[in-house]
Design a protein around this motif. Structure first.
Motif, PDB file in Angstrom:
ATOM      1  N   ILE A 148       0.827  -1.202   0.000  1.00 41.35           N
ATOM      2  CA  ILE A 148       0.000   0.000   0.000  1.00 41.35           C
ATOM      3  C   ILE A 148       0.870   1.266   0.000  1.00 41.35           C
ATOM      4  O   ILE A 148       1.787   1.408   0.805  1.00 41.35           O
ATOM      5  N   GLY A 149       0.554   2.169  -0.941  1.00 43.44           N
ATOM      6  CA  GLY A 149       1.263   3.440  -1.017  1.00 43.44           C
ATOM      7  C   GLY A 149       2.653   3.365  -1.598  1.00 43.44           C
ATOM      8  O   GLY A 149       3.450   4.295  -1.419  1.00 43.44           O
ATOM      9  N   LYS A 150       2.943   2.305  -2.361  1.00 51.08           N
ATOM     10  CA  LYS A 150       4.296   2.131  -2.908  1.00 51.08           C
ATOM     11  C   LYS A 150       4.306   2.435  -4.402  1.00 51.08           C
ATOM     12  O   LYS A 150       3.651   1.760  -5.194  1.00 51.08           O
ATOM     13  N   ALA A 151       5.064   3.456  -4.808  1.00 48.74           N
ATOM     14  CA  ALA A 151       5.211   3.815  -6.214  1.00 48.74           C
ATOM     15  C   ALA A 151       6.248   2.905  -6.877  1.00 48.74           C
ATOM     16  O   ALA A 151       6.941   2.134  -6.211  1.00 48.74           O
ATOM     17  N   CYS A 209      -2.906   7.237  -5.541  1.00 46.60           N
ATOM     18  CA  CYS A 209      -3.210   8.645  -5.312  1.00 46.60           C
ATOM     19  C   CYS A 209      -3.298   8.910  -3.813  1.00 46.60           C
ATOM     20  O   CYS A 209      -3.013  10.010  -3.352  1.00 46.60           O
ATOM     21  N   LYS A 210      -3.693   7.870  -3.081  1.00 41.88           N
ATOM     22  CA  LYS A 210      -3.759   7.959  -1.630  1.00 41.88           C
ATOM     23  C   LYS A 210      -3.655   6.563  -1.034  1.00 41.88           C
ATOM     24  O   LYS A 210      -4.399   5.682  -1.461  1.00 41.88           O
ATOM     25  N   PRO A 211      -2.732   6.322  -0.122  1.00 39.52           N
ATOM     26  CA  PRO A 211      -1.689   7.254   0.290  1.00 39.52           C
ATOM     27  C   PRO A 211      -0.581   7.340  -0.760  1.00 39.52           C
ATOM     28  O   PRO A 211      -0.284   6.346  -1.422  1.00 39.52           O
ATOM     29  N   ILE A 212      -0.002   8.510  -0.920  1.00 39.32           N
ATOM     30  CA  ILE A 212       1.102   8.634  -1.868  1.00 39.32           C
ATOM     31  C   ILE A 212       2.371   8.055  -1.250  1.00 39.32           C
ATOM     32  O   ILE A 212       2.465   7.897  -0.027  1.00 39.32           O
ATOM     33  N   ASP A 213       3.324   7.761  -2.100  1.00 38.56           N
ATOM     34  CA  ASP A 213       4.624   7.267  -1.640  1.00 38.56           C
ATOM     35  C   ASP A 213       5.445   8.485  -1.211  1.00 38.56           C
ATOM     36  O   ASP A 213       6.174   9.079  -2.004  1.00 38.56           O
ATOM     37  N   THR A 214       5.292   8.870   0.043  1.00 39.10           N
ATOM     38  CA  THR A 214       5.930  10.100   0.527  1.00 39.10           C
ATOM     39  C   THR A 214       7.453  10.029   0.439  1.00 39.10           C
ATOM     40  O   THR A 214       8.114  11.026   0.105  1.00 39.10           O
ATOM     41  N   GLY A 231      -6.709  16.384  -7.179  1.00 34.78           N
ATOM     42  CA  GLY A 231      -6.418  14.951  -7.200  1.00 34.78           C
ATOM     43  C   GLY A 231      -5.010  14.614  -6.745  1.00 34.78           C
ATOM     44  O   GLY A 231      -4.541  15.087  -5.701  1.00 34.78           O
ATOM     45  N   PHE A 232      -4.310  13.825  -7.574  1.00 39.63           N
ATOM     46  CA  PHE A 232      -2.980  13.339  -7.216  1.00 39.63           C
ATOM     47  C   PHE A 232      -1.993  14.484  -7.036  1.00 39.63           C
ATOM     48  O   PHE A 232      -1.223  14.518  -6.061  1.00 39.63           O
ATOM     49  N   GLY A 233      -1.987  15.422  -7.967  1.00 41.70           N
ATOM     50  CA  GLY A 233      -1.058  16.547  -7.861  1.00 41.70           C
ATOM     51  C   GLY A 233      -1.238  17.334  -6.579  1.00 41.70           C
ATOM     52  O   GLY A 233      -0.271  17.808  -5.971  1.00 41.70           O
ATOM     53  N   ALA A 234      -2.479  17.474  -6.152  1.00 47.67           N
ATOM     54  CA  ALA A 234      -2.764  18.194  -4.911  1.00 47.67           C
ATOM     55  C   ALA A 234      -2.206  17.442  -3.700  1.00 47.67           C
ATOM     56  O   ALA A 234      -1.685  18.055  -2.759  1.00 47.67           O
ATOM     57  N   GLN A 235      -2.322  16.115  -3.736  1.00 47.00           N
ATOM     58  CA  GLN A 235      -1.792  15.305  -2.634  1.00 47.00           C
ATOM     59  C   GLN A 235      -0.270  15.465  -2.536  1.00 47.00           C
ATOM     60  O   GLN A 235       0.279  15.641  -1.437  1.00 47.00           O
ATOM     61  N   VAL A 236       0.401  15.422  -3.692  1.00 46.33           N
ATOM     62  CA  VAL A 236       1.862  15.556  -3.707  1.00 46.33           C
ATOM     63  C   VAL A 236       2.282  16.958  -3.263  1.00 46.33           C
ATOM     64  O   VAL A 236       3.189  17.121  -2.439  1.00 46.33           O
ATOM     65  N   CYS A 263       4.997  20.632   0.299  1.00 48.06           N
ATOM     66  CA  CYS A 263       4.958  21.964   0.917  1.00 48.06           C
ATOM     67  C   CYS A 263       5.192  21.881   2.421  1.00 48.06           C
ATOM     68  O   CYS A 263       5.967  22.658   3.000  1.00 48.06           O
ATOM     69  N   HIS A 264       4.531  20.929   3.060  1.00 49.10           N
ATOM     70  CA  HIS A 264       4.646  20.815   4.515  1.00 49.10           C
ATOM     71  C   HIS A 264       5.986  20.233   4.951  1.00 49.10           C
ATOM     72  O   HIS A 264       6.353  20.356   6.130  1.00 49.10           O
ATOM     73  N   GLN A 265       6.706  19.629   4.007  1.00 51.72           N
ATOM     74  CA  GLN A 265       8.056  19.162   4.308  1.00 51.72           C
ATOM     75  C   GLN A 265       9.100  20.232   3.995  1.00 51.72           C
ATOM     76  O   GLN A 265      10.297  20.017   4.191  1.00 51.72           O
ATOM     77  N   GLY A 266       8.659  21.367   3.484  1.00 52.15           N
ATOM     78  CA  GLY A 266       9.574  22.456   3.160  1.00 52.15           C
ATOM     79  C   GLY A 266      10.403  22.210   1.912  1.00 52.15           C
ATOM     80  O   GLY A 266      11.384  22.921   1.666  1.00 52.15           O
TER      81      GLY A 266
END
Length: 278
Positions: free
Chosen positions: A87-90, A134-139, A162-167, A172-175
């Motif tokens: 799950i969540g693996k690109a 798309c969710k969860p993304i591979d952070t 969608g996906f772009g918004a998730q990424v 952004c929150h990781q700086g």
């Protein structure tokens, strides 16, 4: 578990049947696992993933039409039975250094074609990633791409949110977008796309391989090369519109001939009914 047919533009089915919004509205649901395959082998594995996942709701979306023709055995599919994906693996599809192209679903194949064009015609080295989720993304993968590439594009057959918004939200929150890394999300435009071939609709939406190439060249500030690509796109668009006009004219002529034939038949029937019986 949701199996969603007709993801993205749907060709002759038209705007009313297009699956342009599901990555956006399903991505808002807590604990939702949201998948999109890039080919038929990935689809088979995602069916298996959905059946295996018991911790919450899941969905996978796939486009209208046939698969792209991958060799299922080479992809590890035996007897059309897939294996669950973590799950969540690109999935890394191609390594490069100048730009990262992250596609989800059928857009991955446009990214791969764009990477070939960029390498062959412009000497640009592109990484291509199949996001799968798309969710969860591979952070971890997204963070690595942002750190190692000066530019990052996300590509999806879906509307805004969608996906772009998730990424974007995560990076952004990781700086990771506070410095020199440039991010460009490519999504479906805020308009309905009418009946056409699916290929033509992807082109109209600005999500074709050439549109990806143009965006990359713009981000890398190669304006002259971008202008040349944009000119090619405009010429192809003009030809497509011209062909569509001629096709519509031909269809209208066929309809006119059919109407005329039906009217002539009706006149014959009316004349026959007016003849008195002896």
């Amino acid at each position: 578990r949701f199996a969603i047919d007709r993801a993205g533009p749907v060709g002759a089915d038209g705007a009313t049947h297009a699956g342009n919004y599901d990555l956006s509205y399903l991505g808002c649901i807590p604990n939702m696992v949201l998948m999109a395959p890039s080919n038929e082998a990935e689809l088979i594995n995602m069916v298996a993933t959905s059946l295996d996942y018991e911790e919450g709701p899941s969905a996978f979306r796939f486009p209208r039409g046939n698969g792209i023709g991958v060799d299922l055995e080479k992809e590890g599919i035996v007897g059309r039975k897939g294996q669950p994906i973590p799950i969540g693996k690109a999935k890394l599809r191609r390594c490069g250094t100048d730009v990262a192209l992250v596609g989800i679903g059928a857009s991955v194949n446009e990214c791969l074609m764009a990477a070939d064009i960029l390498d062959k015609d412009f000497g640009v080295s592109a990484t291509v990633v199949d996001a799968r989720f798309c969710k969860p993304i591979d952070t971890e993968m997204m963070e690595q791409l942002a750190k190692e590439h000066p530019a990052l594009l996300t590509v999806e057959e879906n509307s805004i949110g969608g996906f772009g918004a998730q990424v974007t939200h995560h990076l952004c929150h990781q700086g990771l977008l506070d410095g020199k890394t440039k991010l460009r999300p490519l999504i479906l435009p805020d308009t309905f796309i009418e009946h056409a071939t699916r290929e033509s609709q992807i082109d109209q939406a600005g999500l074709s391989a050439k549109h990806i190439v143009s965006t990359v060249l713009g981000v890398l500030e190669r304006q002259k090369q971008k202008a040349d690509v944009d000119n090619d796109i405009a010429k192809a668009s003009a030809k497509r519109e011209s062909d569509a006009i001629e096709t519509n004219r031909a269809k209208e002529e066929i309809r006119r001939i059919i109407r005329q034939r039906d009217e002539e038949k009706a006149l014959i029937v009316d004349f026959g009914n007016d003849v008195p019986c002896e």
